[in-house]
Design a protein around this motif. Structure first.
Motif, PDB file in Angstrom:
ATOM      1  N   THR A  74       0.784  -5.544  -1.289  1.00 58.60           N
ATOM      2  CA  THR A  74       1.666  -6.596  -0.775  1.00 58.60           C
ATOM      3  C   THR A  74       1.966  -6.371   0.699  1.00 58.60           C
ATOM      4  OG1 THR A  74       2.683  -6.877  -2.953  1.00 58.60           O
ATOM      5  CG2 THR A  74       3.915  -7.700  -1.058  1.00 58.60           C
ATOM      6  N   ARG A  75       2.217  -5.117   1.068  1.00 59.90           N
ATOM      7  CA  ARG A  75       2.507  -4.823   2.468  1.00 59.90           C
ATOM      8  C   ARG A  75       1.311  -5.151   3.357  1.00 59.90           C
ATOM      9  NH1 ARG A  75       3.329   0.568   3.135  1.00 59.90           N
ATOM     10  NH2 ARG A  75       3.580   1.195   0.975  1.00 59.90           N
ATOM     11  N   SER A  76       0.104  -4.873   2.873  1.00 57.33           N
ATOM     12  CA  SER A  76      -1.088  -5.208   3.653  1.00 57.33           C
ATOM     13  C   SER A  76      -1.201  -6.708   3.863  1.00 57.33           C
ATOM     14  CB  SER A  76      -2.350  -4.686   2.950  1.00 57.33           C
ATOM     15  OG  SER A  76      -2.530  -3.326   3.207  1.00 57.33           O
ATOM     16  N   MET A  77      -0.911  -7.470   2.804  1.00 59.75           N
ATOM     17  CA  MET A  77      -1.012  -8.927   2.932  1.00 59.75           C
ATOM     18  C   MET A  77       0.099  -9.486   3.816  1.00 59.75           C
ATOM     19  SD  MET A  77      -2.351 -10.284  -0.796  1.00 59.75           S
ATOM     20  CE  MET A  77      -1.366  -9.265  -1.901  1.00 59.75           C
ATOM     21  N   GLU A  78       1.274  -8.895   3.760  1.00 61.78           N
ATOM     22  CA  GLU A  78       2.403  -9.388   4.556  1.00 61.78           C
ATOM     23  C   GLU A  78       2.290  -9.010   6.028  1.00 61.78           C
ATOM     24  OE1 GLU A  78       5.880  -9.397   1.088  1.00 61.78           O
ATOM     25  OE2 GLU A  78       5.750  -7.742   2.537  1.00 61.78           O
ATOM     26  N   THR A  79       1.772  -7.807   6.292  1.00 62.66           N
ATOM     27  CA  THR A  79       1.732  -7.327   7.682  1.00 62.66           C
ATOM     28  C   THR A  79       0.365  -7.494   8.343  1.00 62.66           C
ATOM     29  OG1 THR A  79       1.093  -5.065   7.035  1.00 62.66           O
ATOM     30  CG2 THR A  79       3.459  -5.581   7.089  1.00 62.66           C
ATOM     31  N   GLY A  80      -0.673  -7.720   7.506  1.00 61.19           N
ATOM     32  CA  GLY A  80      -2.018  -7.789   8.061  1.00 61.19           C
ATOM     33  C   GLY A  80      -2.537  -6.438   8.517  1.00 61.19           C
TER      34      GLY A  80
END
Length: 301
Positions: A74-80
């Motif tokens: 989720t963090r990867s998708m939210e922060t790129g």
């Protein structure tokens, strides 16, 4: 499927590491053979399910659940951005497997984040190596016979306590303990019984101190207690309690005979003019005063 796509899927399928893809809703769309081997879950068990369903139940060593509260995907998708974490996943058989997790966002042709990929590897060897290093570090500060701290640990803790006293006026005390007539025990019953007496004394000490106090096997039949945040009455109370409990402890021999010992204790508080050696010398001198006055005593000043 085009030949190039077949090639890349075969490549991914045969990686040793686990790899899976998830869309923006965290639904798992791909699960490779490495993931099957590490987790025990077949692709058919997980594809179509959301990773937020907590199937793998990733958690930290402190029990913090990542899938529900702090998901790297989720963090990867939210922060790129790429994310990395160490965690423990729940194997299909129920046990925990340490893994190193790396996640990265997946983009479409328009540069929009459409999901993420997680690559995870079995981290057991690294964890075992860390545990071994930790054990070696602990053994360097631990007396092998009694499990108490050794002189090296005492040196470290005394230096820290002295610095805390000089900077923050945090008082501490020392108690030097010696088993009375220990040589007679060894001569009468042998060194194996002597070792049991040492362990019994150490266990009694360790079980009856505060968590902040530090028990040390000083050498031979001598022990040292570092008592933090101490005043004279509390130092005396701790020393007297340990003396009385050791006196009332014993070991049983195969013959049915009980063997018990007493201890003599010298206890003292840190003073403004003290260094570590002067403090140790005073505690040692007070301990010998207890012996001279009949043993099985506490002398405190």
């Amino acid at each position: 499927m085009r030949p190039a796509e077949t090639f890349y899927q075969t490549l991914l399928d045969n990686l040793y590491d686990g790899v899976y893809f998830a869309d923006k809703d965290r639904n798992i769309t791909y699960w490779n053979h490495g993931a099957e081997n590490i987790t025990g879950y077949a692709a058919s068990d997980v594809i179509g399910h959301a990773c937020r369903d907590n199937l793998l139940n990733h958690c930290t060593e402190n029990g913090h659940e990542l899938c529900l509260n702090d998901c790297p995907l989720t963090r990867s998708m939210e922060t790129g951005k790429h994310q990395e974490a160490e965690a423990y996943l729940r194997h299909a058989d129920g046990h925990r497997v340490p893994v190193l997790i790396r996640t990265s966002p997946i983009y479409n042709d328009q540069g929009e984040v459409v999901g993420a990929v997680e690559i995870f590897s079995n981290n057991s060897k690294l964890f075992k190596a860390r545990n071994r290093i930790r054990q070696l570090q602990e053994s360097a500060f631990t007396d092998a016979l009694t499990g108490l701290g050794n002189r090296r640990l005492a040196d470290t803790k005394l230096q820290a306590a002295l610095l805390d006293f000089r900077q923050n006026r945090q008082r501490f005390g020392l108690a030097m303990l010696d088993i009375d007539h220990f040589k007679l025990v060894n001569d009468a019953f042998g060194h194996d019984v002597g070792d049991r007496i040492l362990r019994m004394t150490a266990d009694t000490i360790k079980a009856n101190l505060r968590q902040t106090d530090i028990p040390i096997r000083w050498g031979g039949e001598e022990f040292l207690l570092i008592i933090e945040d101490a005043e004279k009455f509390s130092l005396m109370a701790v020393a007297e309690k340990i003396r009385a409990l050791v006196e009332r402890s014993h070991i049983n021999l195969l013959s049915g005979q009980e063997v018990n010992v007493t201890i003599s204790i010298g206890a003292t508080l840190i003073r403004a003019e003290d260094d570590i050696q002067s403090l140790l010398n005073r505690a040692d001198s007070l301990m010998y005063r207890s012996k001279e006055n009949g043993r099985n005593l506490v002398t405190c000043e």
